[in-house]
Structure formats: C-alpha cells, structure tokens
Design a protein around this motif. Structure first.
Motif, PDB file in Angstrom:
ATOM      1  N   LYS A 173     -46.313  55.441  40.233  1.00  0.00           N
ATOM      2  CA  LYS A 173     -46.364  54.007  39.926  1.00  0.00           C
ATOM      3  C   LYS A 173     -46.003  53.774  38.455  1.00  0.00           C
ATOM      4  O   LYS A 173     -45.252  52.853  38.121  1.00  0.00           O
ATOM      5  N   LYS A 176     -42.269  54.041  38.087  1.00  0.00           N
ATOM      6  CA  LYS A 176     -41.583  52.857  38.632  1.00  0.00           C
ATOM      7  C   LYS A 176     -41.689  51.679  37.678  1.00  0.00           C
ATOM      8  O   LYS A 176     -40.723  50.924  37.494  1.00  0.00           O
ATOM      9  N   GLU A 231     -38.383  57.040  47.532  1.00  0.00           N
ATOM     10  CA  GLU A 231     -39.352  56.007  47.167  1.00  0.00           C
ATOM     11  C   GLU A 231     -38.826  55.171  45.988  1.00  0.00           C
ATOM     12  O   GLU A 231     -38.905  53.938  46.007  1.00  0.00           O
ATOM     13  N   ASP A 234     -35.977  52.919  47.344  1.00  0.00           N
ATOM     14  CA  ASP A 234     -36.431  51.811  48.187  1.00  0.00           C
ATOM     15  C   ASP A 234     -37.210  50.769  47.398  1.00  0.00           C
ATOM     16  O   ASP A 234     -37.034  49.575  47.591  1.00  0.00           O
ATOM     17  N   GLU A 235     -38.058  51.248  46.497  1.00  0.00           N
ATOM     18  CA  GLU A 235     -38.979  50.303  45.865  1.00  0.00           C
ATOM     19  C   GLU A 235     -38.453  49.716  44.561  1.00  0.00           C
ATOM     20  O   GLU A 235     -38.916  48.675  44.127  1.00  0.00           O
ATOM     21  N   VAL A 236     -37.502  50.409  43.919  1.00  0.00           N
ATOM     22  CA  VAL A 236     -37.051  49.899  42.619  1.00  0.00           C
ATOM     23  C   VAL A 236     -35.534  49.727  42.536  1.00  0.00           C
ATOM     24  O   VAL A 236     -35.032  48.614  42.428  1.00  0.00           O
ATOM     25  N   ASP A 239     -33.348  47.004  44.176  1.00  0.00           N
ATOM     26  CA  ASP A 239     -33.438  45.605  43.754  1.00  0.00           C
ATOM     27  C   ASP A 239     -32.440  45.250  42.656  1.00  0.00           C
ATOM     28  O   ASP A 239     -32.373  44.100  42.225  1.00  0.00           O
TER      29      ASP A 239
END
Ligand code: ISL
Ligand code: CA
Length: 544
Positions: A173, A176, A231, A234-236, A239
């Motif tokens: 986290k 990220k 991960e 997909d999560e950062v 975008d």
C-alpha cells in the motif's frame, strides 16, 4: 502491436549527479537539467529517464532512498522538481522517474522505527533470528547483524539498502501511494529498479552453495513478483497514461515475456542483461575478450523471442555500465565505431535508450588510482578481490574495464577545466583522456557522433518500419558482420555493420546494389564487395 508513444519515443537517461551543476558545488542538480532542455530538444529525444533524485544518504548514489516524497537537497527542492516536469512537458518531452522499491535506505523512517523496536515496521523488512548464506549483488554477505534488535536483516545490495518485505500488504500500500504521488504530479512513468527481485521465497531458505550470487534461486523472478506487479497494474498504473520499464536481472527472454506479453502487461518493457555479458563470463568481474558474436547472439535472440508478443529496450549503456565504445568498439576508431554501434542497435525493434554522454562518444575514464573511484560496488569488489589474494594490479585492471564510474564522470559540455559541467571541482574526477569529446564541438561538427545520433532519431521518426517492422537476421554466421532486415508491408530497411577494424568482404552487399543508402558512417557509399573498418550502412527499399 498497438501503437503507443513509449514505443515510438526515444529515451534519454540523465544521471543527475553528473549531468550539469548549476550552482557551483560540484554536484549536478535539477536546475542544471532545466538549463539543458534546449540541448535535449536539439538532440531530438522524446522522453527523459531521470535516475533517483529523492532524499538519500547516497551510499549508492540515490539508489538508497530515505524519503520517497522529498528531493535530495543537493539536487534542489520539490519546487525545482515541479518546475522540471513543467518545463519538460512544455518542450514536448515526457519524464519517467526511477522507482527504487526493492529496498529503502537504512536511514528511511521505516527502518529506523524497525530497529527502535517497532514490530509493525520490523515486518516491513526481512528480519530473522538466524542469518542465511545469501550473497549480495555487490559482493559480500547479504544478511547483516543488527545489534539493537539482535536480528539479521536482508540486503541484496549494500548493507545500507535493506530489502522491503513485499509480502506485507501494508508495504504494498505504501508503494502504491508513492507511485500515485508522482503520477499525480504529472510524471509519465517509471523505470523500476531491480523489479524482478521483489518477491522472495517464504522464510528465505539458504541458497545452493554453487550459485552466483548465492541465494538467487529464492528471489529471481519469483512467482510472487508477478502477483505484486499485477496488483500495481490493476490498482494504479491502469489509471494513468504512463509506461513502465523494469530492470530485470538474470532474466531470459522467455521469462521476460511473463512480464511484458501484451496480454499480461505487468510491465511495458524490460532491460535485459544478456548482451552485457559479451565481454565477461556472466559475472562482470570475470572478464573475457569481446567477440561480436557474443553481442549479436543475445540481441538477436531477444528480437526473436519478443517478436510478436512483447517489446524490447535498446540499450548499450547506462549508469551501471562502462562505455560501449571502450567495450564493443574501438577507442582508436572512436567516431567510426561509435556510429557503427548506434546503427547496429537503434534500428532494431524496441525503444531506444541513450545514456548521457553516449551521444558524444564518451569513453572509459583513465583512472589508475583506486581512490579516484567513488562507486561503492567498485570499492567492495576491490576489497573482496584483495581478500581473495588477487593482486592490486589485477584488481585495478578489472576495475579499469568494468567500474560503473566510467559512466558517472561529468558530462562533457566543453573543453574548459571542468568540462562545462561545473565551475568547481566536481564530486568525481574529470578524466584526462577525453577533453576533445564534448557537446560544444560536436554540435558544430557535421561529422560528429552527436550529429549522427540526431540523424538516426530523424530517420526513426520518418519511417514507421524502423519502429514497428519485423526483424530478421541476415548472414548470421559471418564473423564480425552484424546484418539484419526490418520489414513493414512492402517497405524494408537493411542494416549492415562491420565490427572489425579491417575491411570485411561479404557477398551480402551485392543484393542491395539498387537500394538507397539512407545512412552511413563513411562520406561515400562504398563498394559492393567489402565494408570498410567499422563501416555501417542502412539501405531503404520502398515501392516507387
Ligand atoms: O551494476 C551491476 C553490477 O555491476 C548490476 O548488478 C546492478 O547492481 C544491477 O543491475 C542492479 O542495478 C540497479 O540497482 C542497484 C543500483 O546500485 C544500480 O545503480 C541500479 O541500476 C541497487 O539499487
Ligand atoms: Ca549543484
């Protein structure tokens, strides 16, 4: 292949410490980079990769970060950084930062809290009661005793670079958040430092005795690394309109595809190391004489294996590698061989990376004294070699070929005392063997390596075949010859290079008699029997 700006663009790597000093303290800095944006425009590059400028005690010149959201005061302020991003974008140049998240500095607050006894932060790193037998990639041990908490911790690099424990969700986290912080500031992507080492086998078992570096089977391209990178994607990353290039050590092209396959896209491209072994036995300090086939074989293999599914990086130099002319060309025929190497490389399929100074043909430094070297790796290896009873002379000869400092001497802007890099004595010595190699003279010389690099970039922008065409080797078996063809529909570009300082006869030339030479490092087209020493030719064939 999908068309994207990071496949079409040319990247220029800046090593901030050695690029340009704006305030006369002998250390390159961010305002110094801003001053040189017009130069970058003249060169014609599209993207800057900036080596670390974050807060750091500089044990490994910024690859040991103590605060990911702060700028090292030697390089300037966060305002300077914002200014750099803005000015580059204004000039139509994108910027990627170095993301160093396999490890932090031991002076990072997380590590400091960990050794002060905070269990939460101890789990950010690898602390164990018993040490393991792993070896550091800089030589020496990878597990060091920490007396405050009576535990051993893992550092794959220097002992001031403890490895982060990516198993810990909280660590992921944090990373990220750091990535978002910089992307939100407007940076356009990242070069991800030793990213294929972030996953480690549970409990970090001892490594097999004969492996170099020992322990490597437990952390190189571990399956967990793929999970972590997915991960992040997909999560950062997904975008943003950004790109990532991963530094992947000890990785085969097949393994690389598991990161860069278009359908997987954990990373957009990777730096491979196979061709960096052309003058050594896998470990760079075990030198062997350079043979062109040992450069050609790995480069061609990566072209082949990544062909339809992935994308290559094209590089011969960076801040970790000695100068390519000194390694693979000839210092005596510096201009000819420098241009030949650029031709051989940058017409291949992939994104070109140019390292500062490469475009003017800088060569290895002439440092004879171990004290002239600044790099921690160089000093570690010197000590290790001496401990193993190798002579001073032998170690110095290795270092003179392979030290990372050959790439870290000040960028040579002109031929004044400190080569236009600074008014004061630079942090690292200026070599005495290359005053005549500098930007100022190169800009005014139509025959300079710099002018040649500019031509390559212009050609690349003009002919999509150079970017997206297929790659095919020609006459692969002929020694000292490197020839290949790129093809996109009915247009083809053919590159023919002589890797030796002697004429090289080849019947290949006959085939191209009718085609146009669009680039050559000799003033005339030459004949169809033989190439001249280090000659490079590029032929174009397009339908009328
Ligand atoms: O430079 C090397 C050997 O001389 C490589 O093994 C290098 O250590 C490896 O490519 C990892 O490099 C990256 O991470 C290091 C840092 O020192 C390098 O500058 C960086 O490019 C640790 O962060
Ligand atoms: Ca400075």
């Amino acid at each position: 292949m999908k068309k994207t700006w990071y496949r079409e663009g040319v990247v220029y790597q800046i090593y901030p410490r050695s690029f340009n000093d704006s305030n006369g303290d002998g250390i390159g800095d961010i305002p110094g980079i801003i001053e040189k944006i017009p130069y970058l425009k003249t060169l014609g590059i599209d993207i800057v990769w900036l080596s670390p400028v974050y807060a750091s005690p500089n044990d490994d010149n910024g690859y040991d970060i103590s605060d990911y959201r702060a700028i090292n005061p030697e390089y300037g302020t966060m305002a300077d950084m914002d200014h750099l991003i803005e000015e580059l974008h204004e000039a139509g140049i994108r910027l990627i930062m170095d993301l160093v998240v396999n490890h932090t500095s031991d002076e990072h607050a997380w590590f400091q809290k960990a050794i002060a006894g905070d269990k939460t932060y101890q789990d950010y790193y690898y602390f164990k009661d018993k040490k393991r037998n792993w070896m550091s990639l800089f030589g020496g041990k990878a597990w060091t005793y920490q007396k405050d908490i009576d535990q051993y911790y893992l550092h794959l690099f220097s002992k001031k670079q403890p490895d982060l424990n990516w198993n810990n969700e909280q660590v992921r986290k944090e990373v990220k958040d750091i990535i978002r912080f910089w992307l939100d500031k407007g940076v356009d992507g990242f070069r991800c430092d030793v990213i294929n080492l972030i996953g480690k086998k549970d409990n970090c078992p001892n490594g097999r005795f004969w492996h170099i570096p020992r322990g490597r089977e437990h952390y190189i391209n571990h399956p967990k690394t793929h999970q972590y990178l997915q991960e992040l994607r997909d999560e950062v990353f997904s975008d943003y309109d950004c790109f990532t290039v991963g530094e992947t050590v000890f990785t085969s092209p097949k393994e690389a595809l598991e990161y860069v396959d278009e359908d997987i896209r954990e990373l957009d491209m990777v730096f491979q190391f196979d061709h960096m072994g052309a003058d050594n036995h896998f470990v760079k300090w075990f030198l062997k004489p350079f043979k062109p086939i040992n450069l050609k074989r790995p480069l061609s293999k990566w072209q082949r294996v990544l062909a339809d599914r992935g994308w290559n990086t094209l590089y011969l130099e960076n801040h970790d590698q000695p100068r390519s002319i000194s390694r693979f060309g000839s210092e005596l025929m510096r201009k000819k061989s420098g241009k030949m190497l650029a031709t051989m490389l940058y017409f291949q399929r992939g994104t070109p990376f140019i390292y500062q100074g490469q475009e003017i043909g800088m060569i290895n430094a002439d440092f004879d004294d171990i004290d002239d070297y600044e790099d921690i790796e160089t000093h570690n290896i010197y000590k290790l070699g001496r401990k193993l009873l190798m002579s001073h002379k032998r170690m110095m000869s290795k270092i003179k070929h392979m030290s990372r400092d050959h790439a870290r001497t000040p960028m040579q802007w002109d031929k004044t005392k400190y080569v236009g890099f600074s008014d004061k004595k630079p942090w690292i010595k200026v070599p005495t063997n290359q005053k005549e190699i500098n930007v100022k003279d190169s800009l005014n010389d139509s025959d300079s390596i710099l002018t040649y690099y500019r031509k390559i970039i212009i050609l690349r922008n003009k002919y999509p075949v150079i970017v997206y065409g297929d790659y095919r080797d020609l006459k692969f078996g002929q020694e000292n010859l490197y020839a290949y063809e790129r093809r996109l529909k009915d247009i083809s570009v053919t590159v023919i290079c002589n890797f030796s300082d002697k004429p090289l006869a080849t019947d290949l030339l006959n085939r191209y008699m009718d085609q146009t030479v669009i680039l050559s490092n000799y003033p005339d087209q030459g004949d169809h029997e033989a190439l001249r020493p280090y000659e490079a030719r590029v032929y174009l064939n397009e339908p009328a």
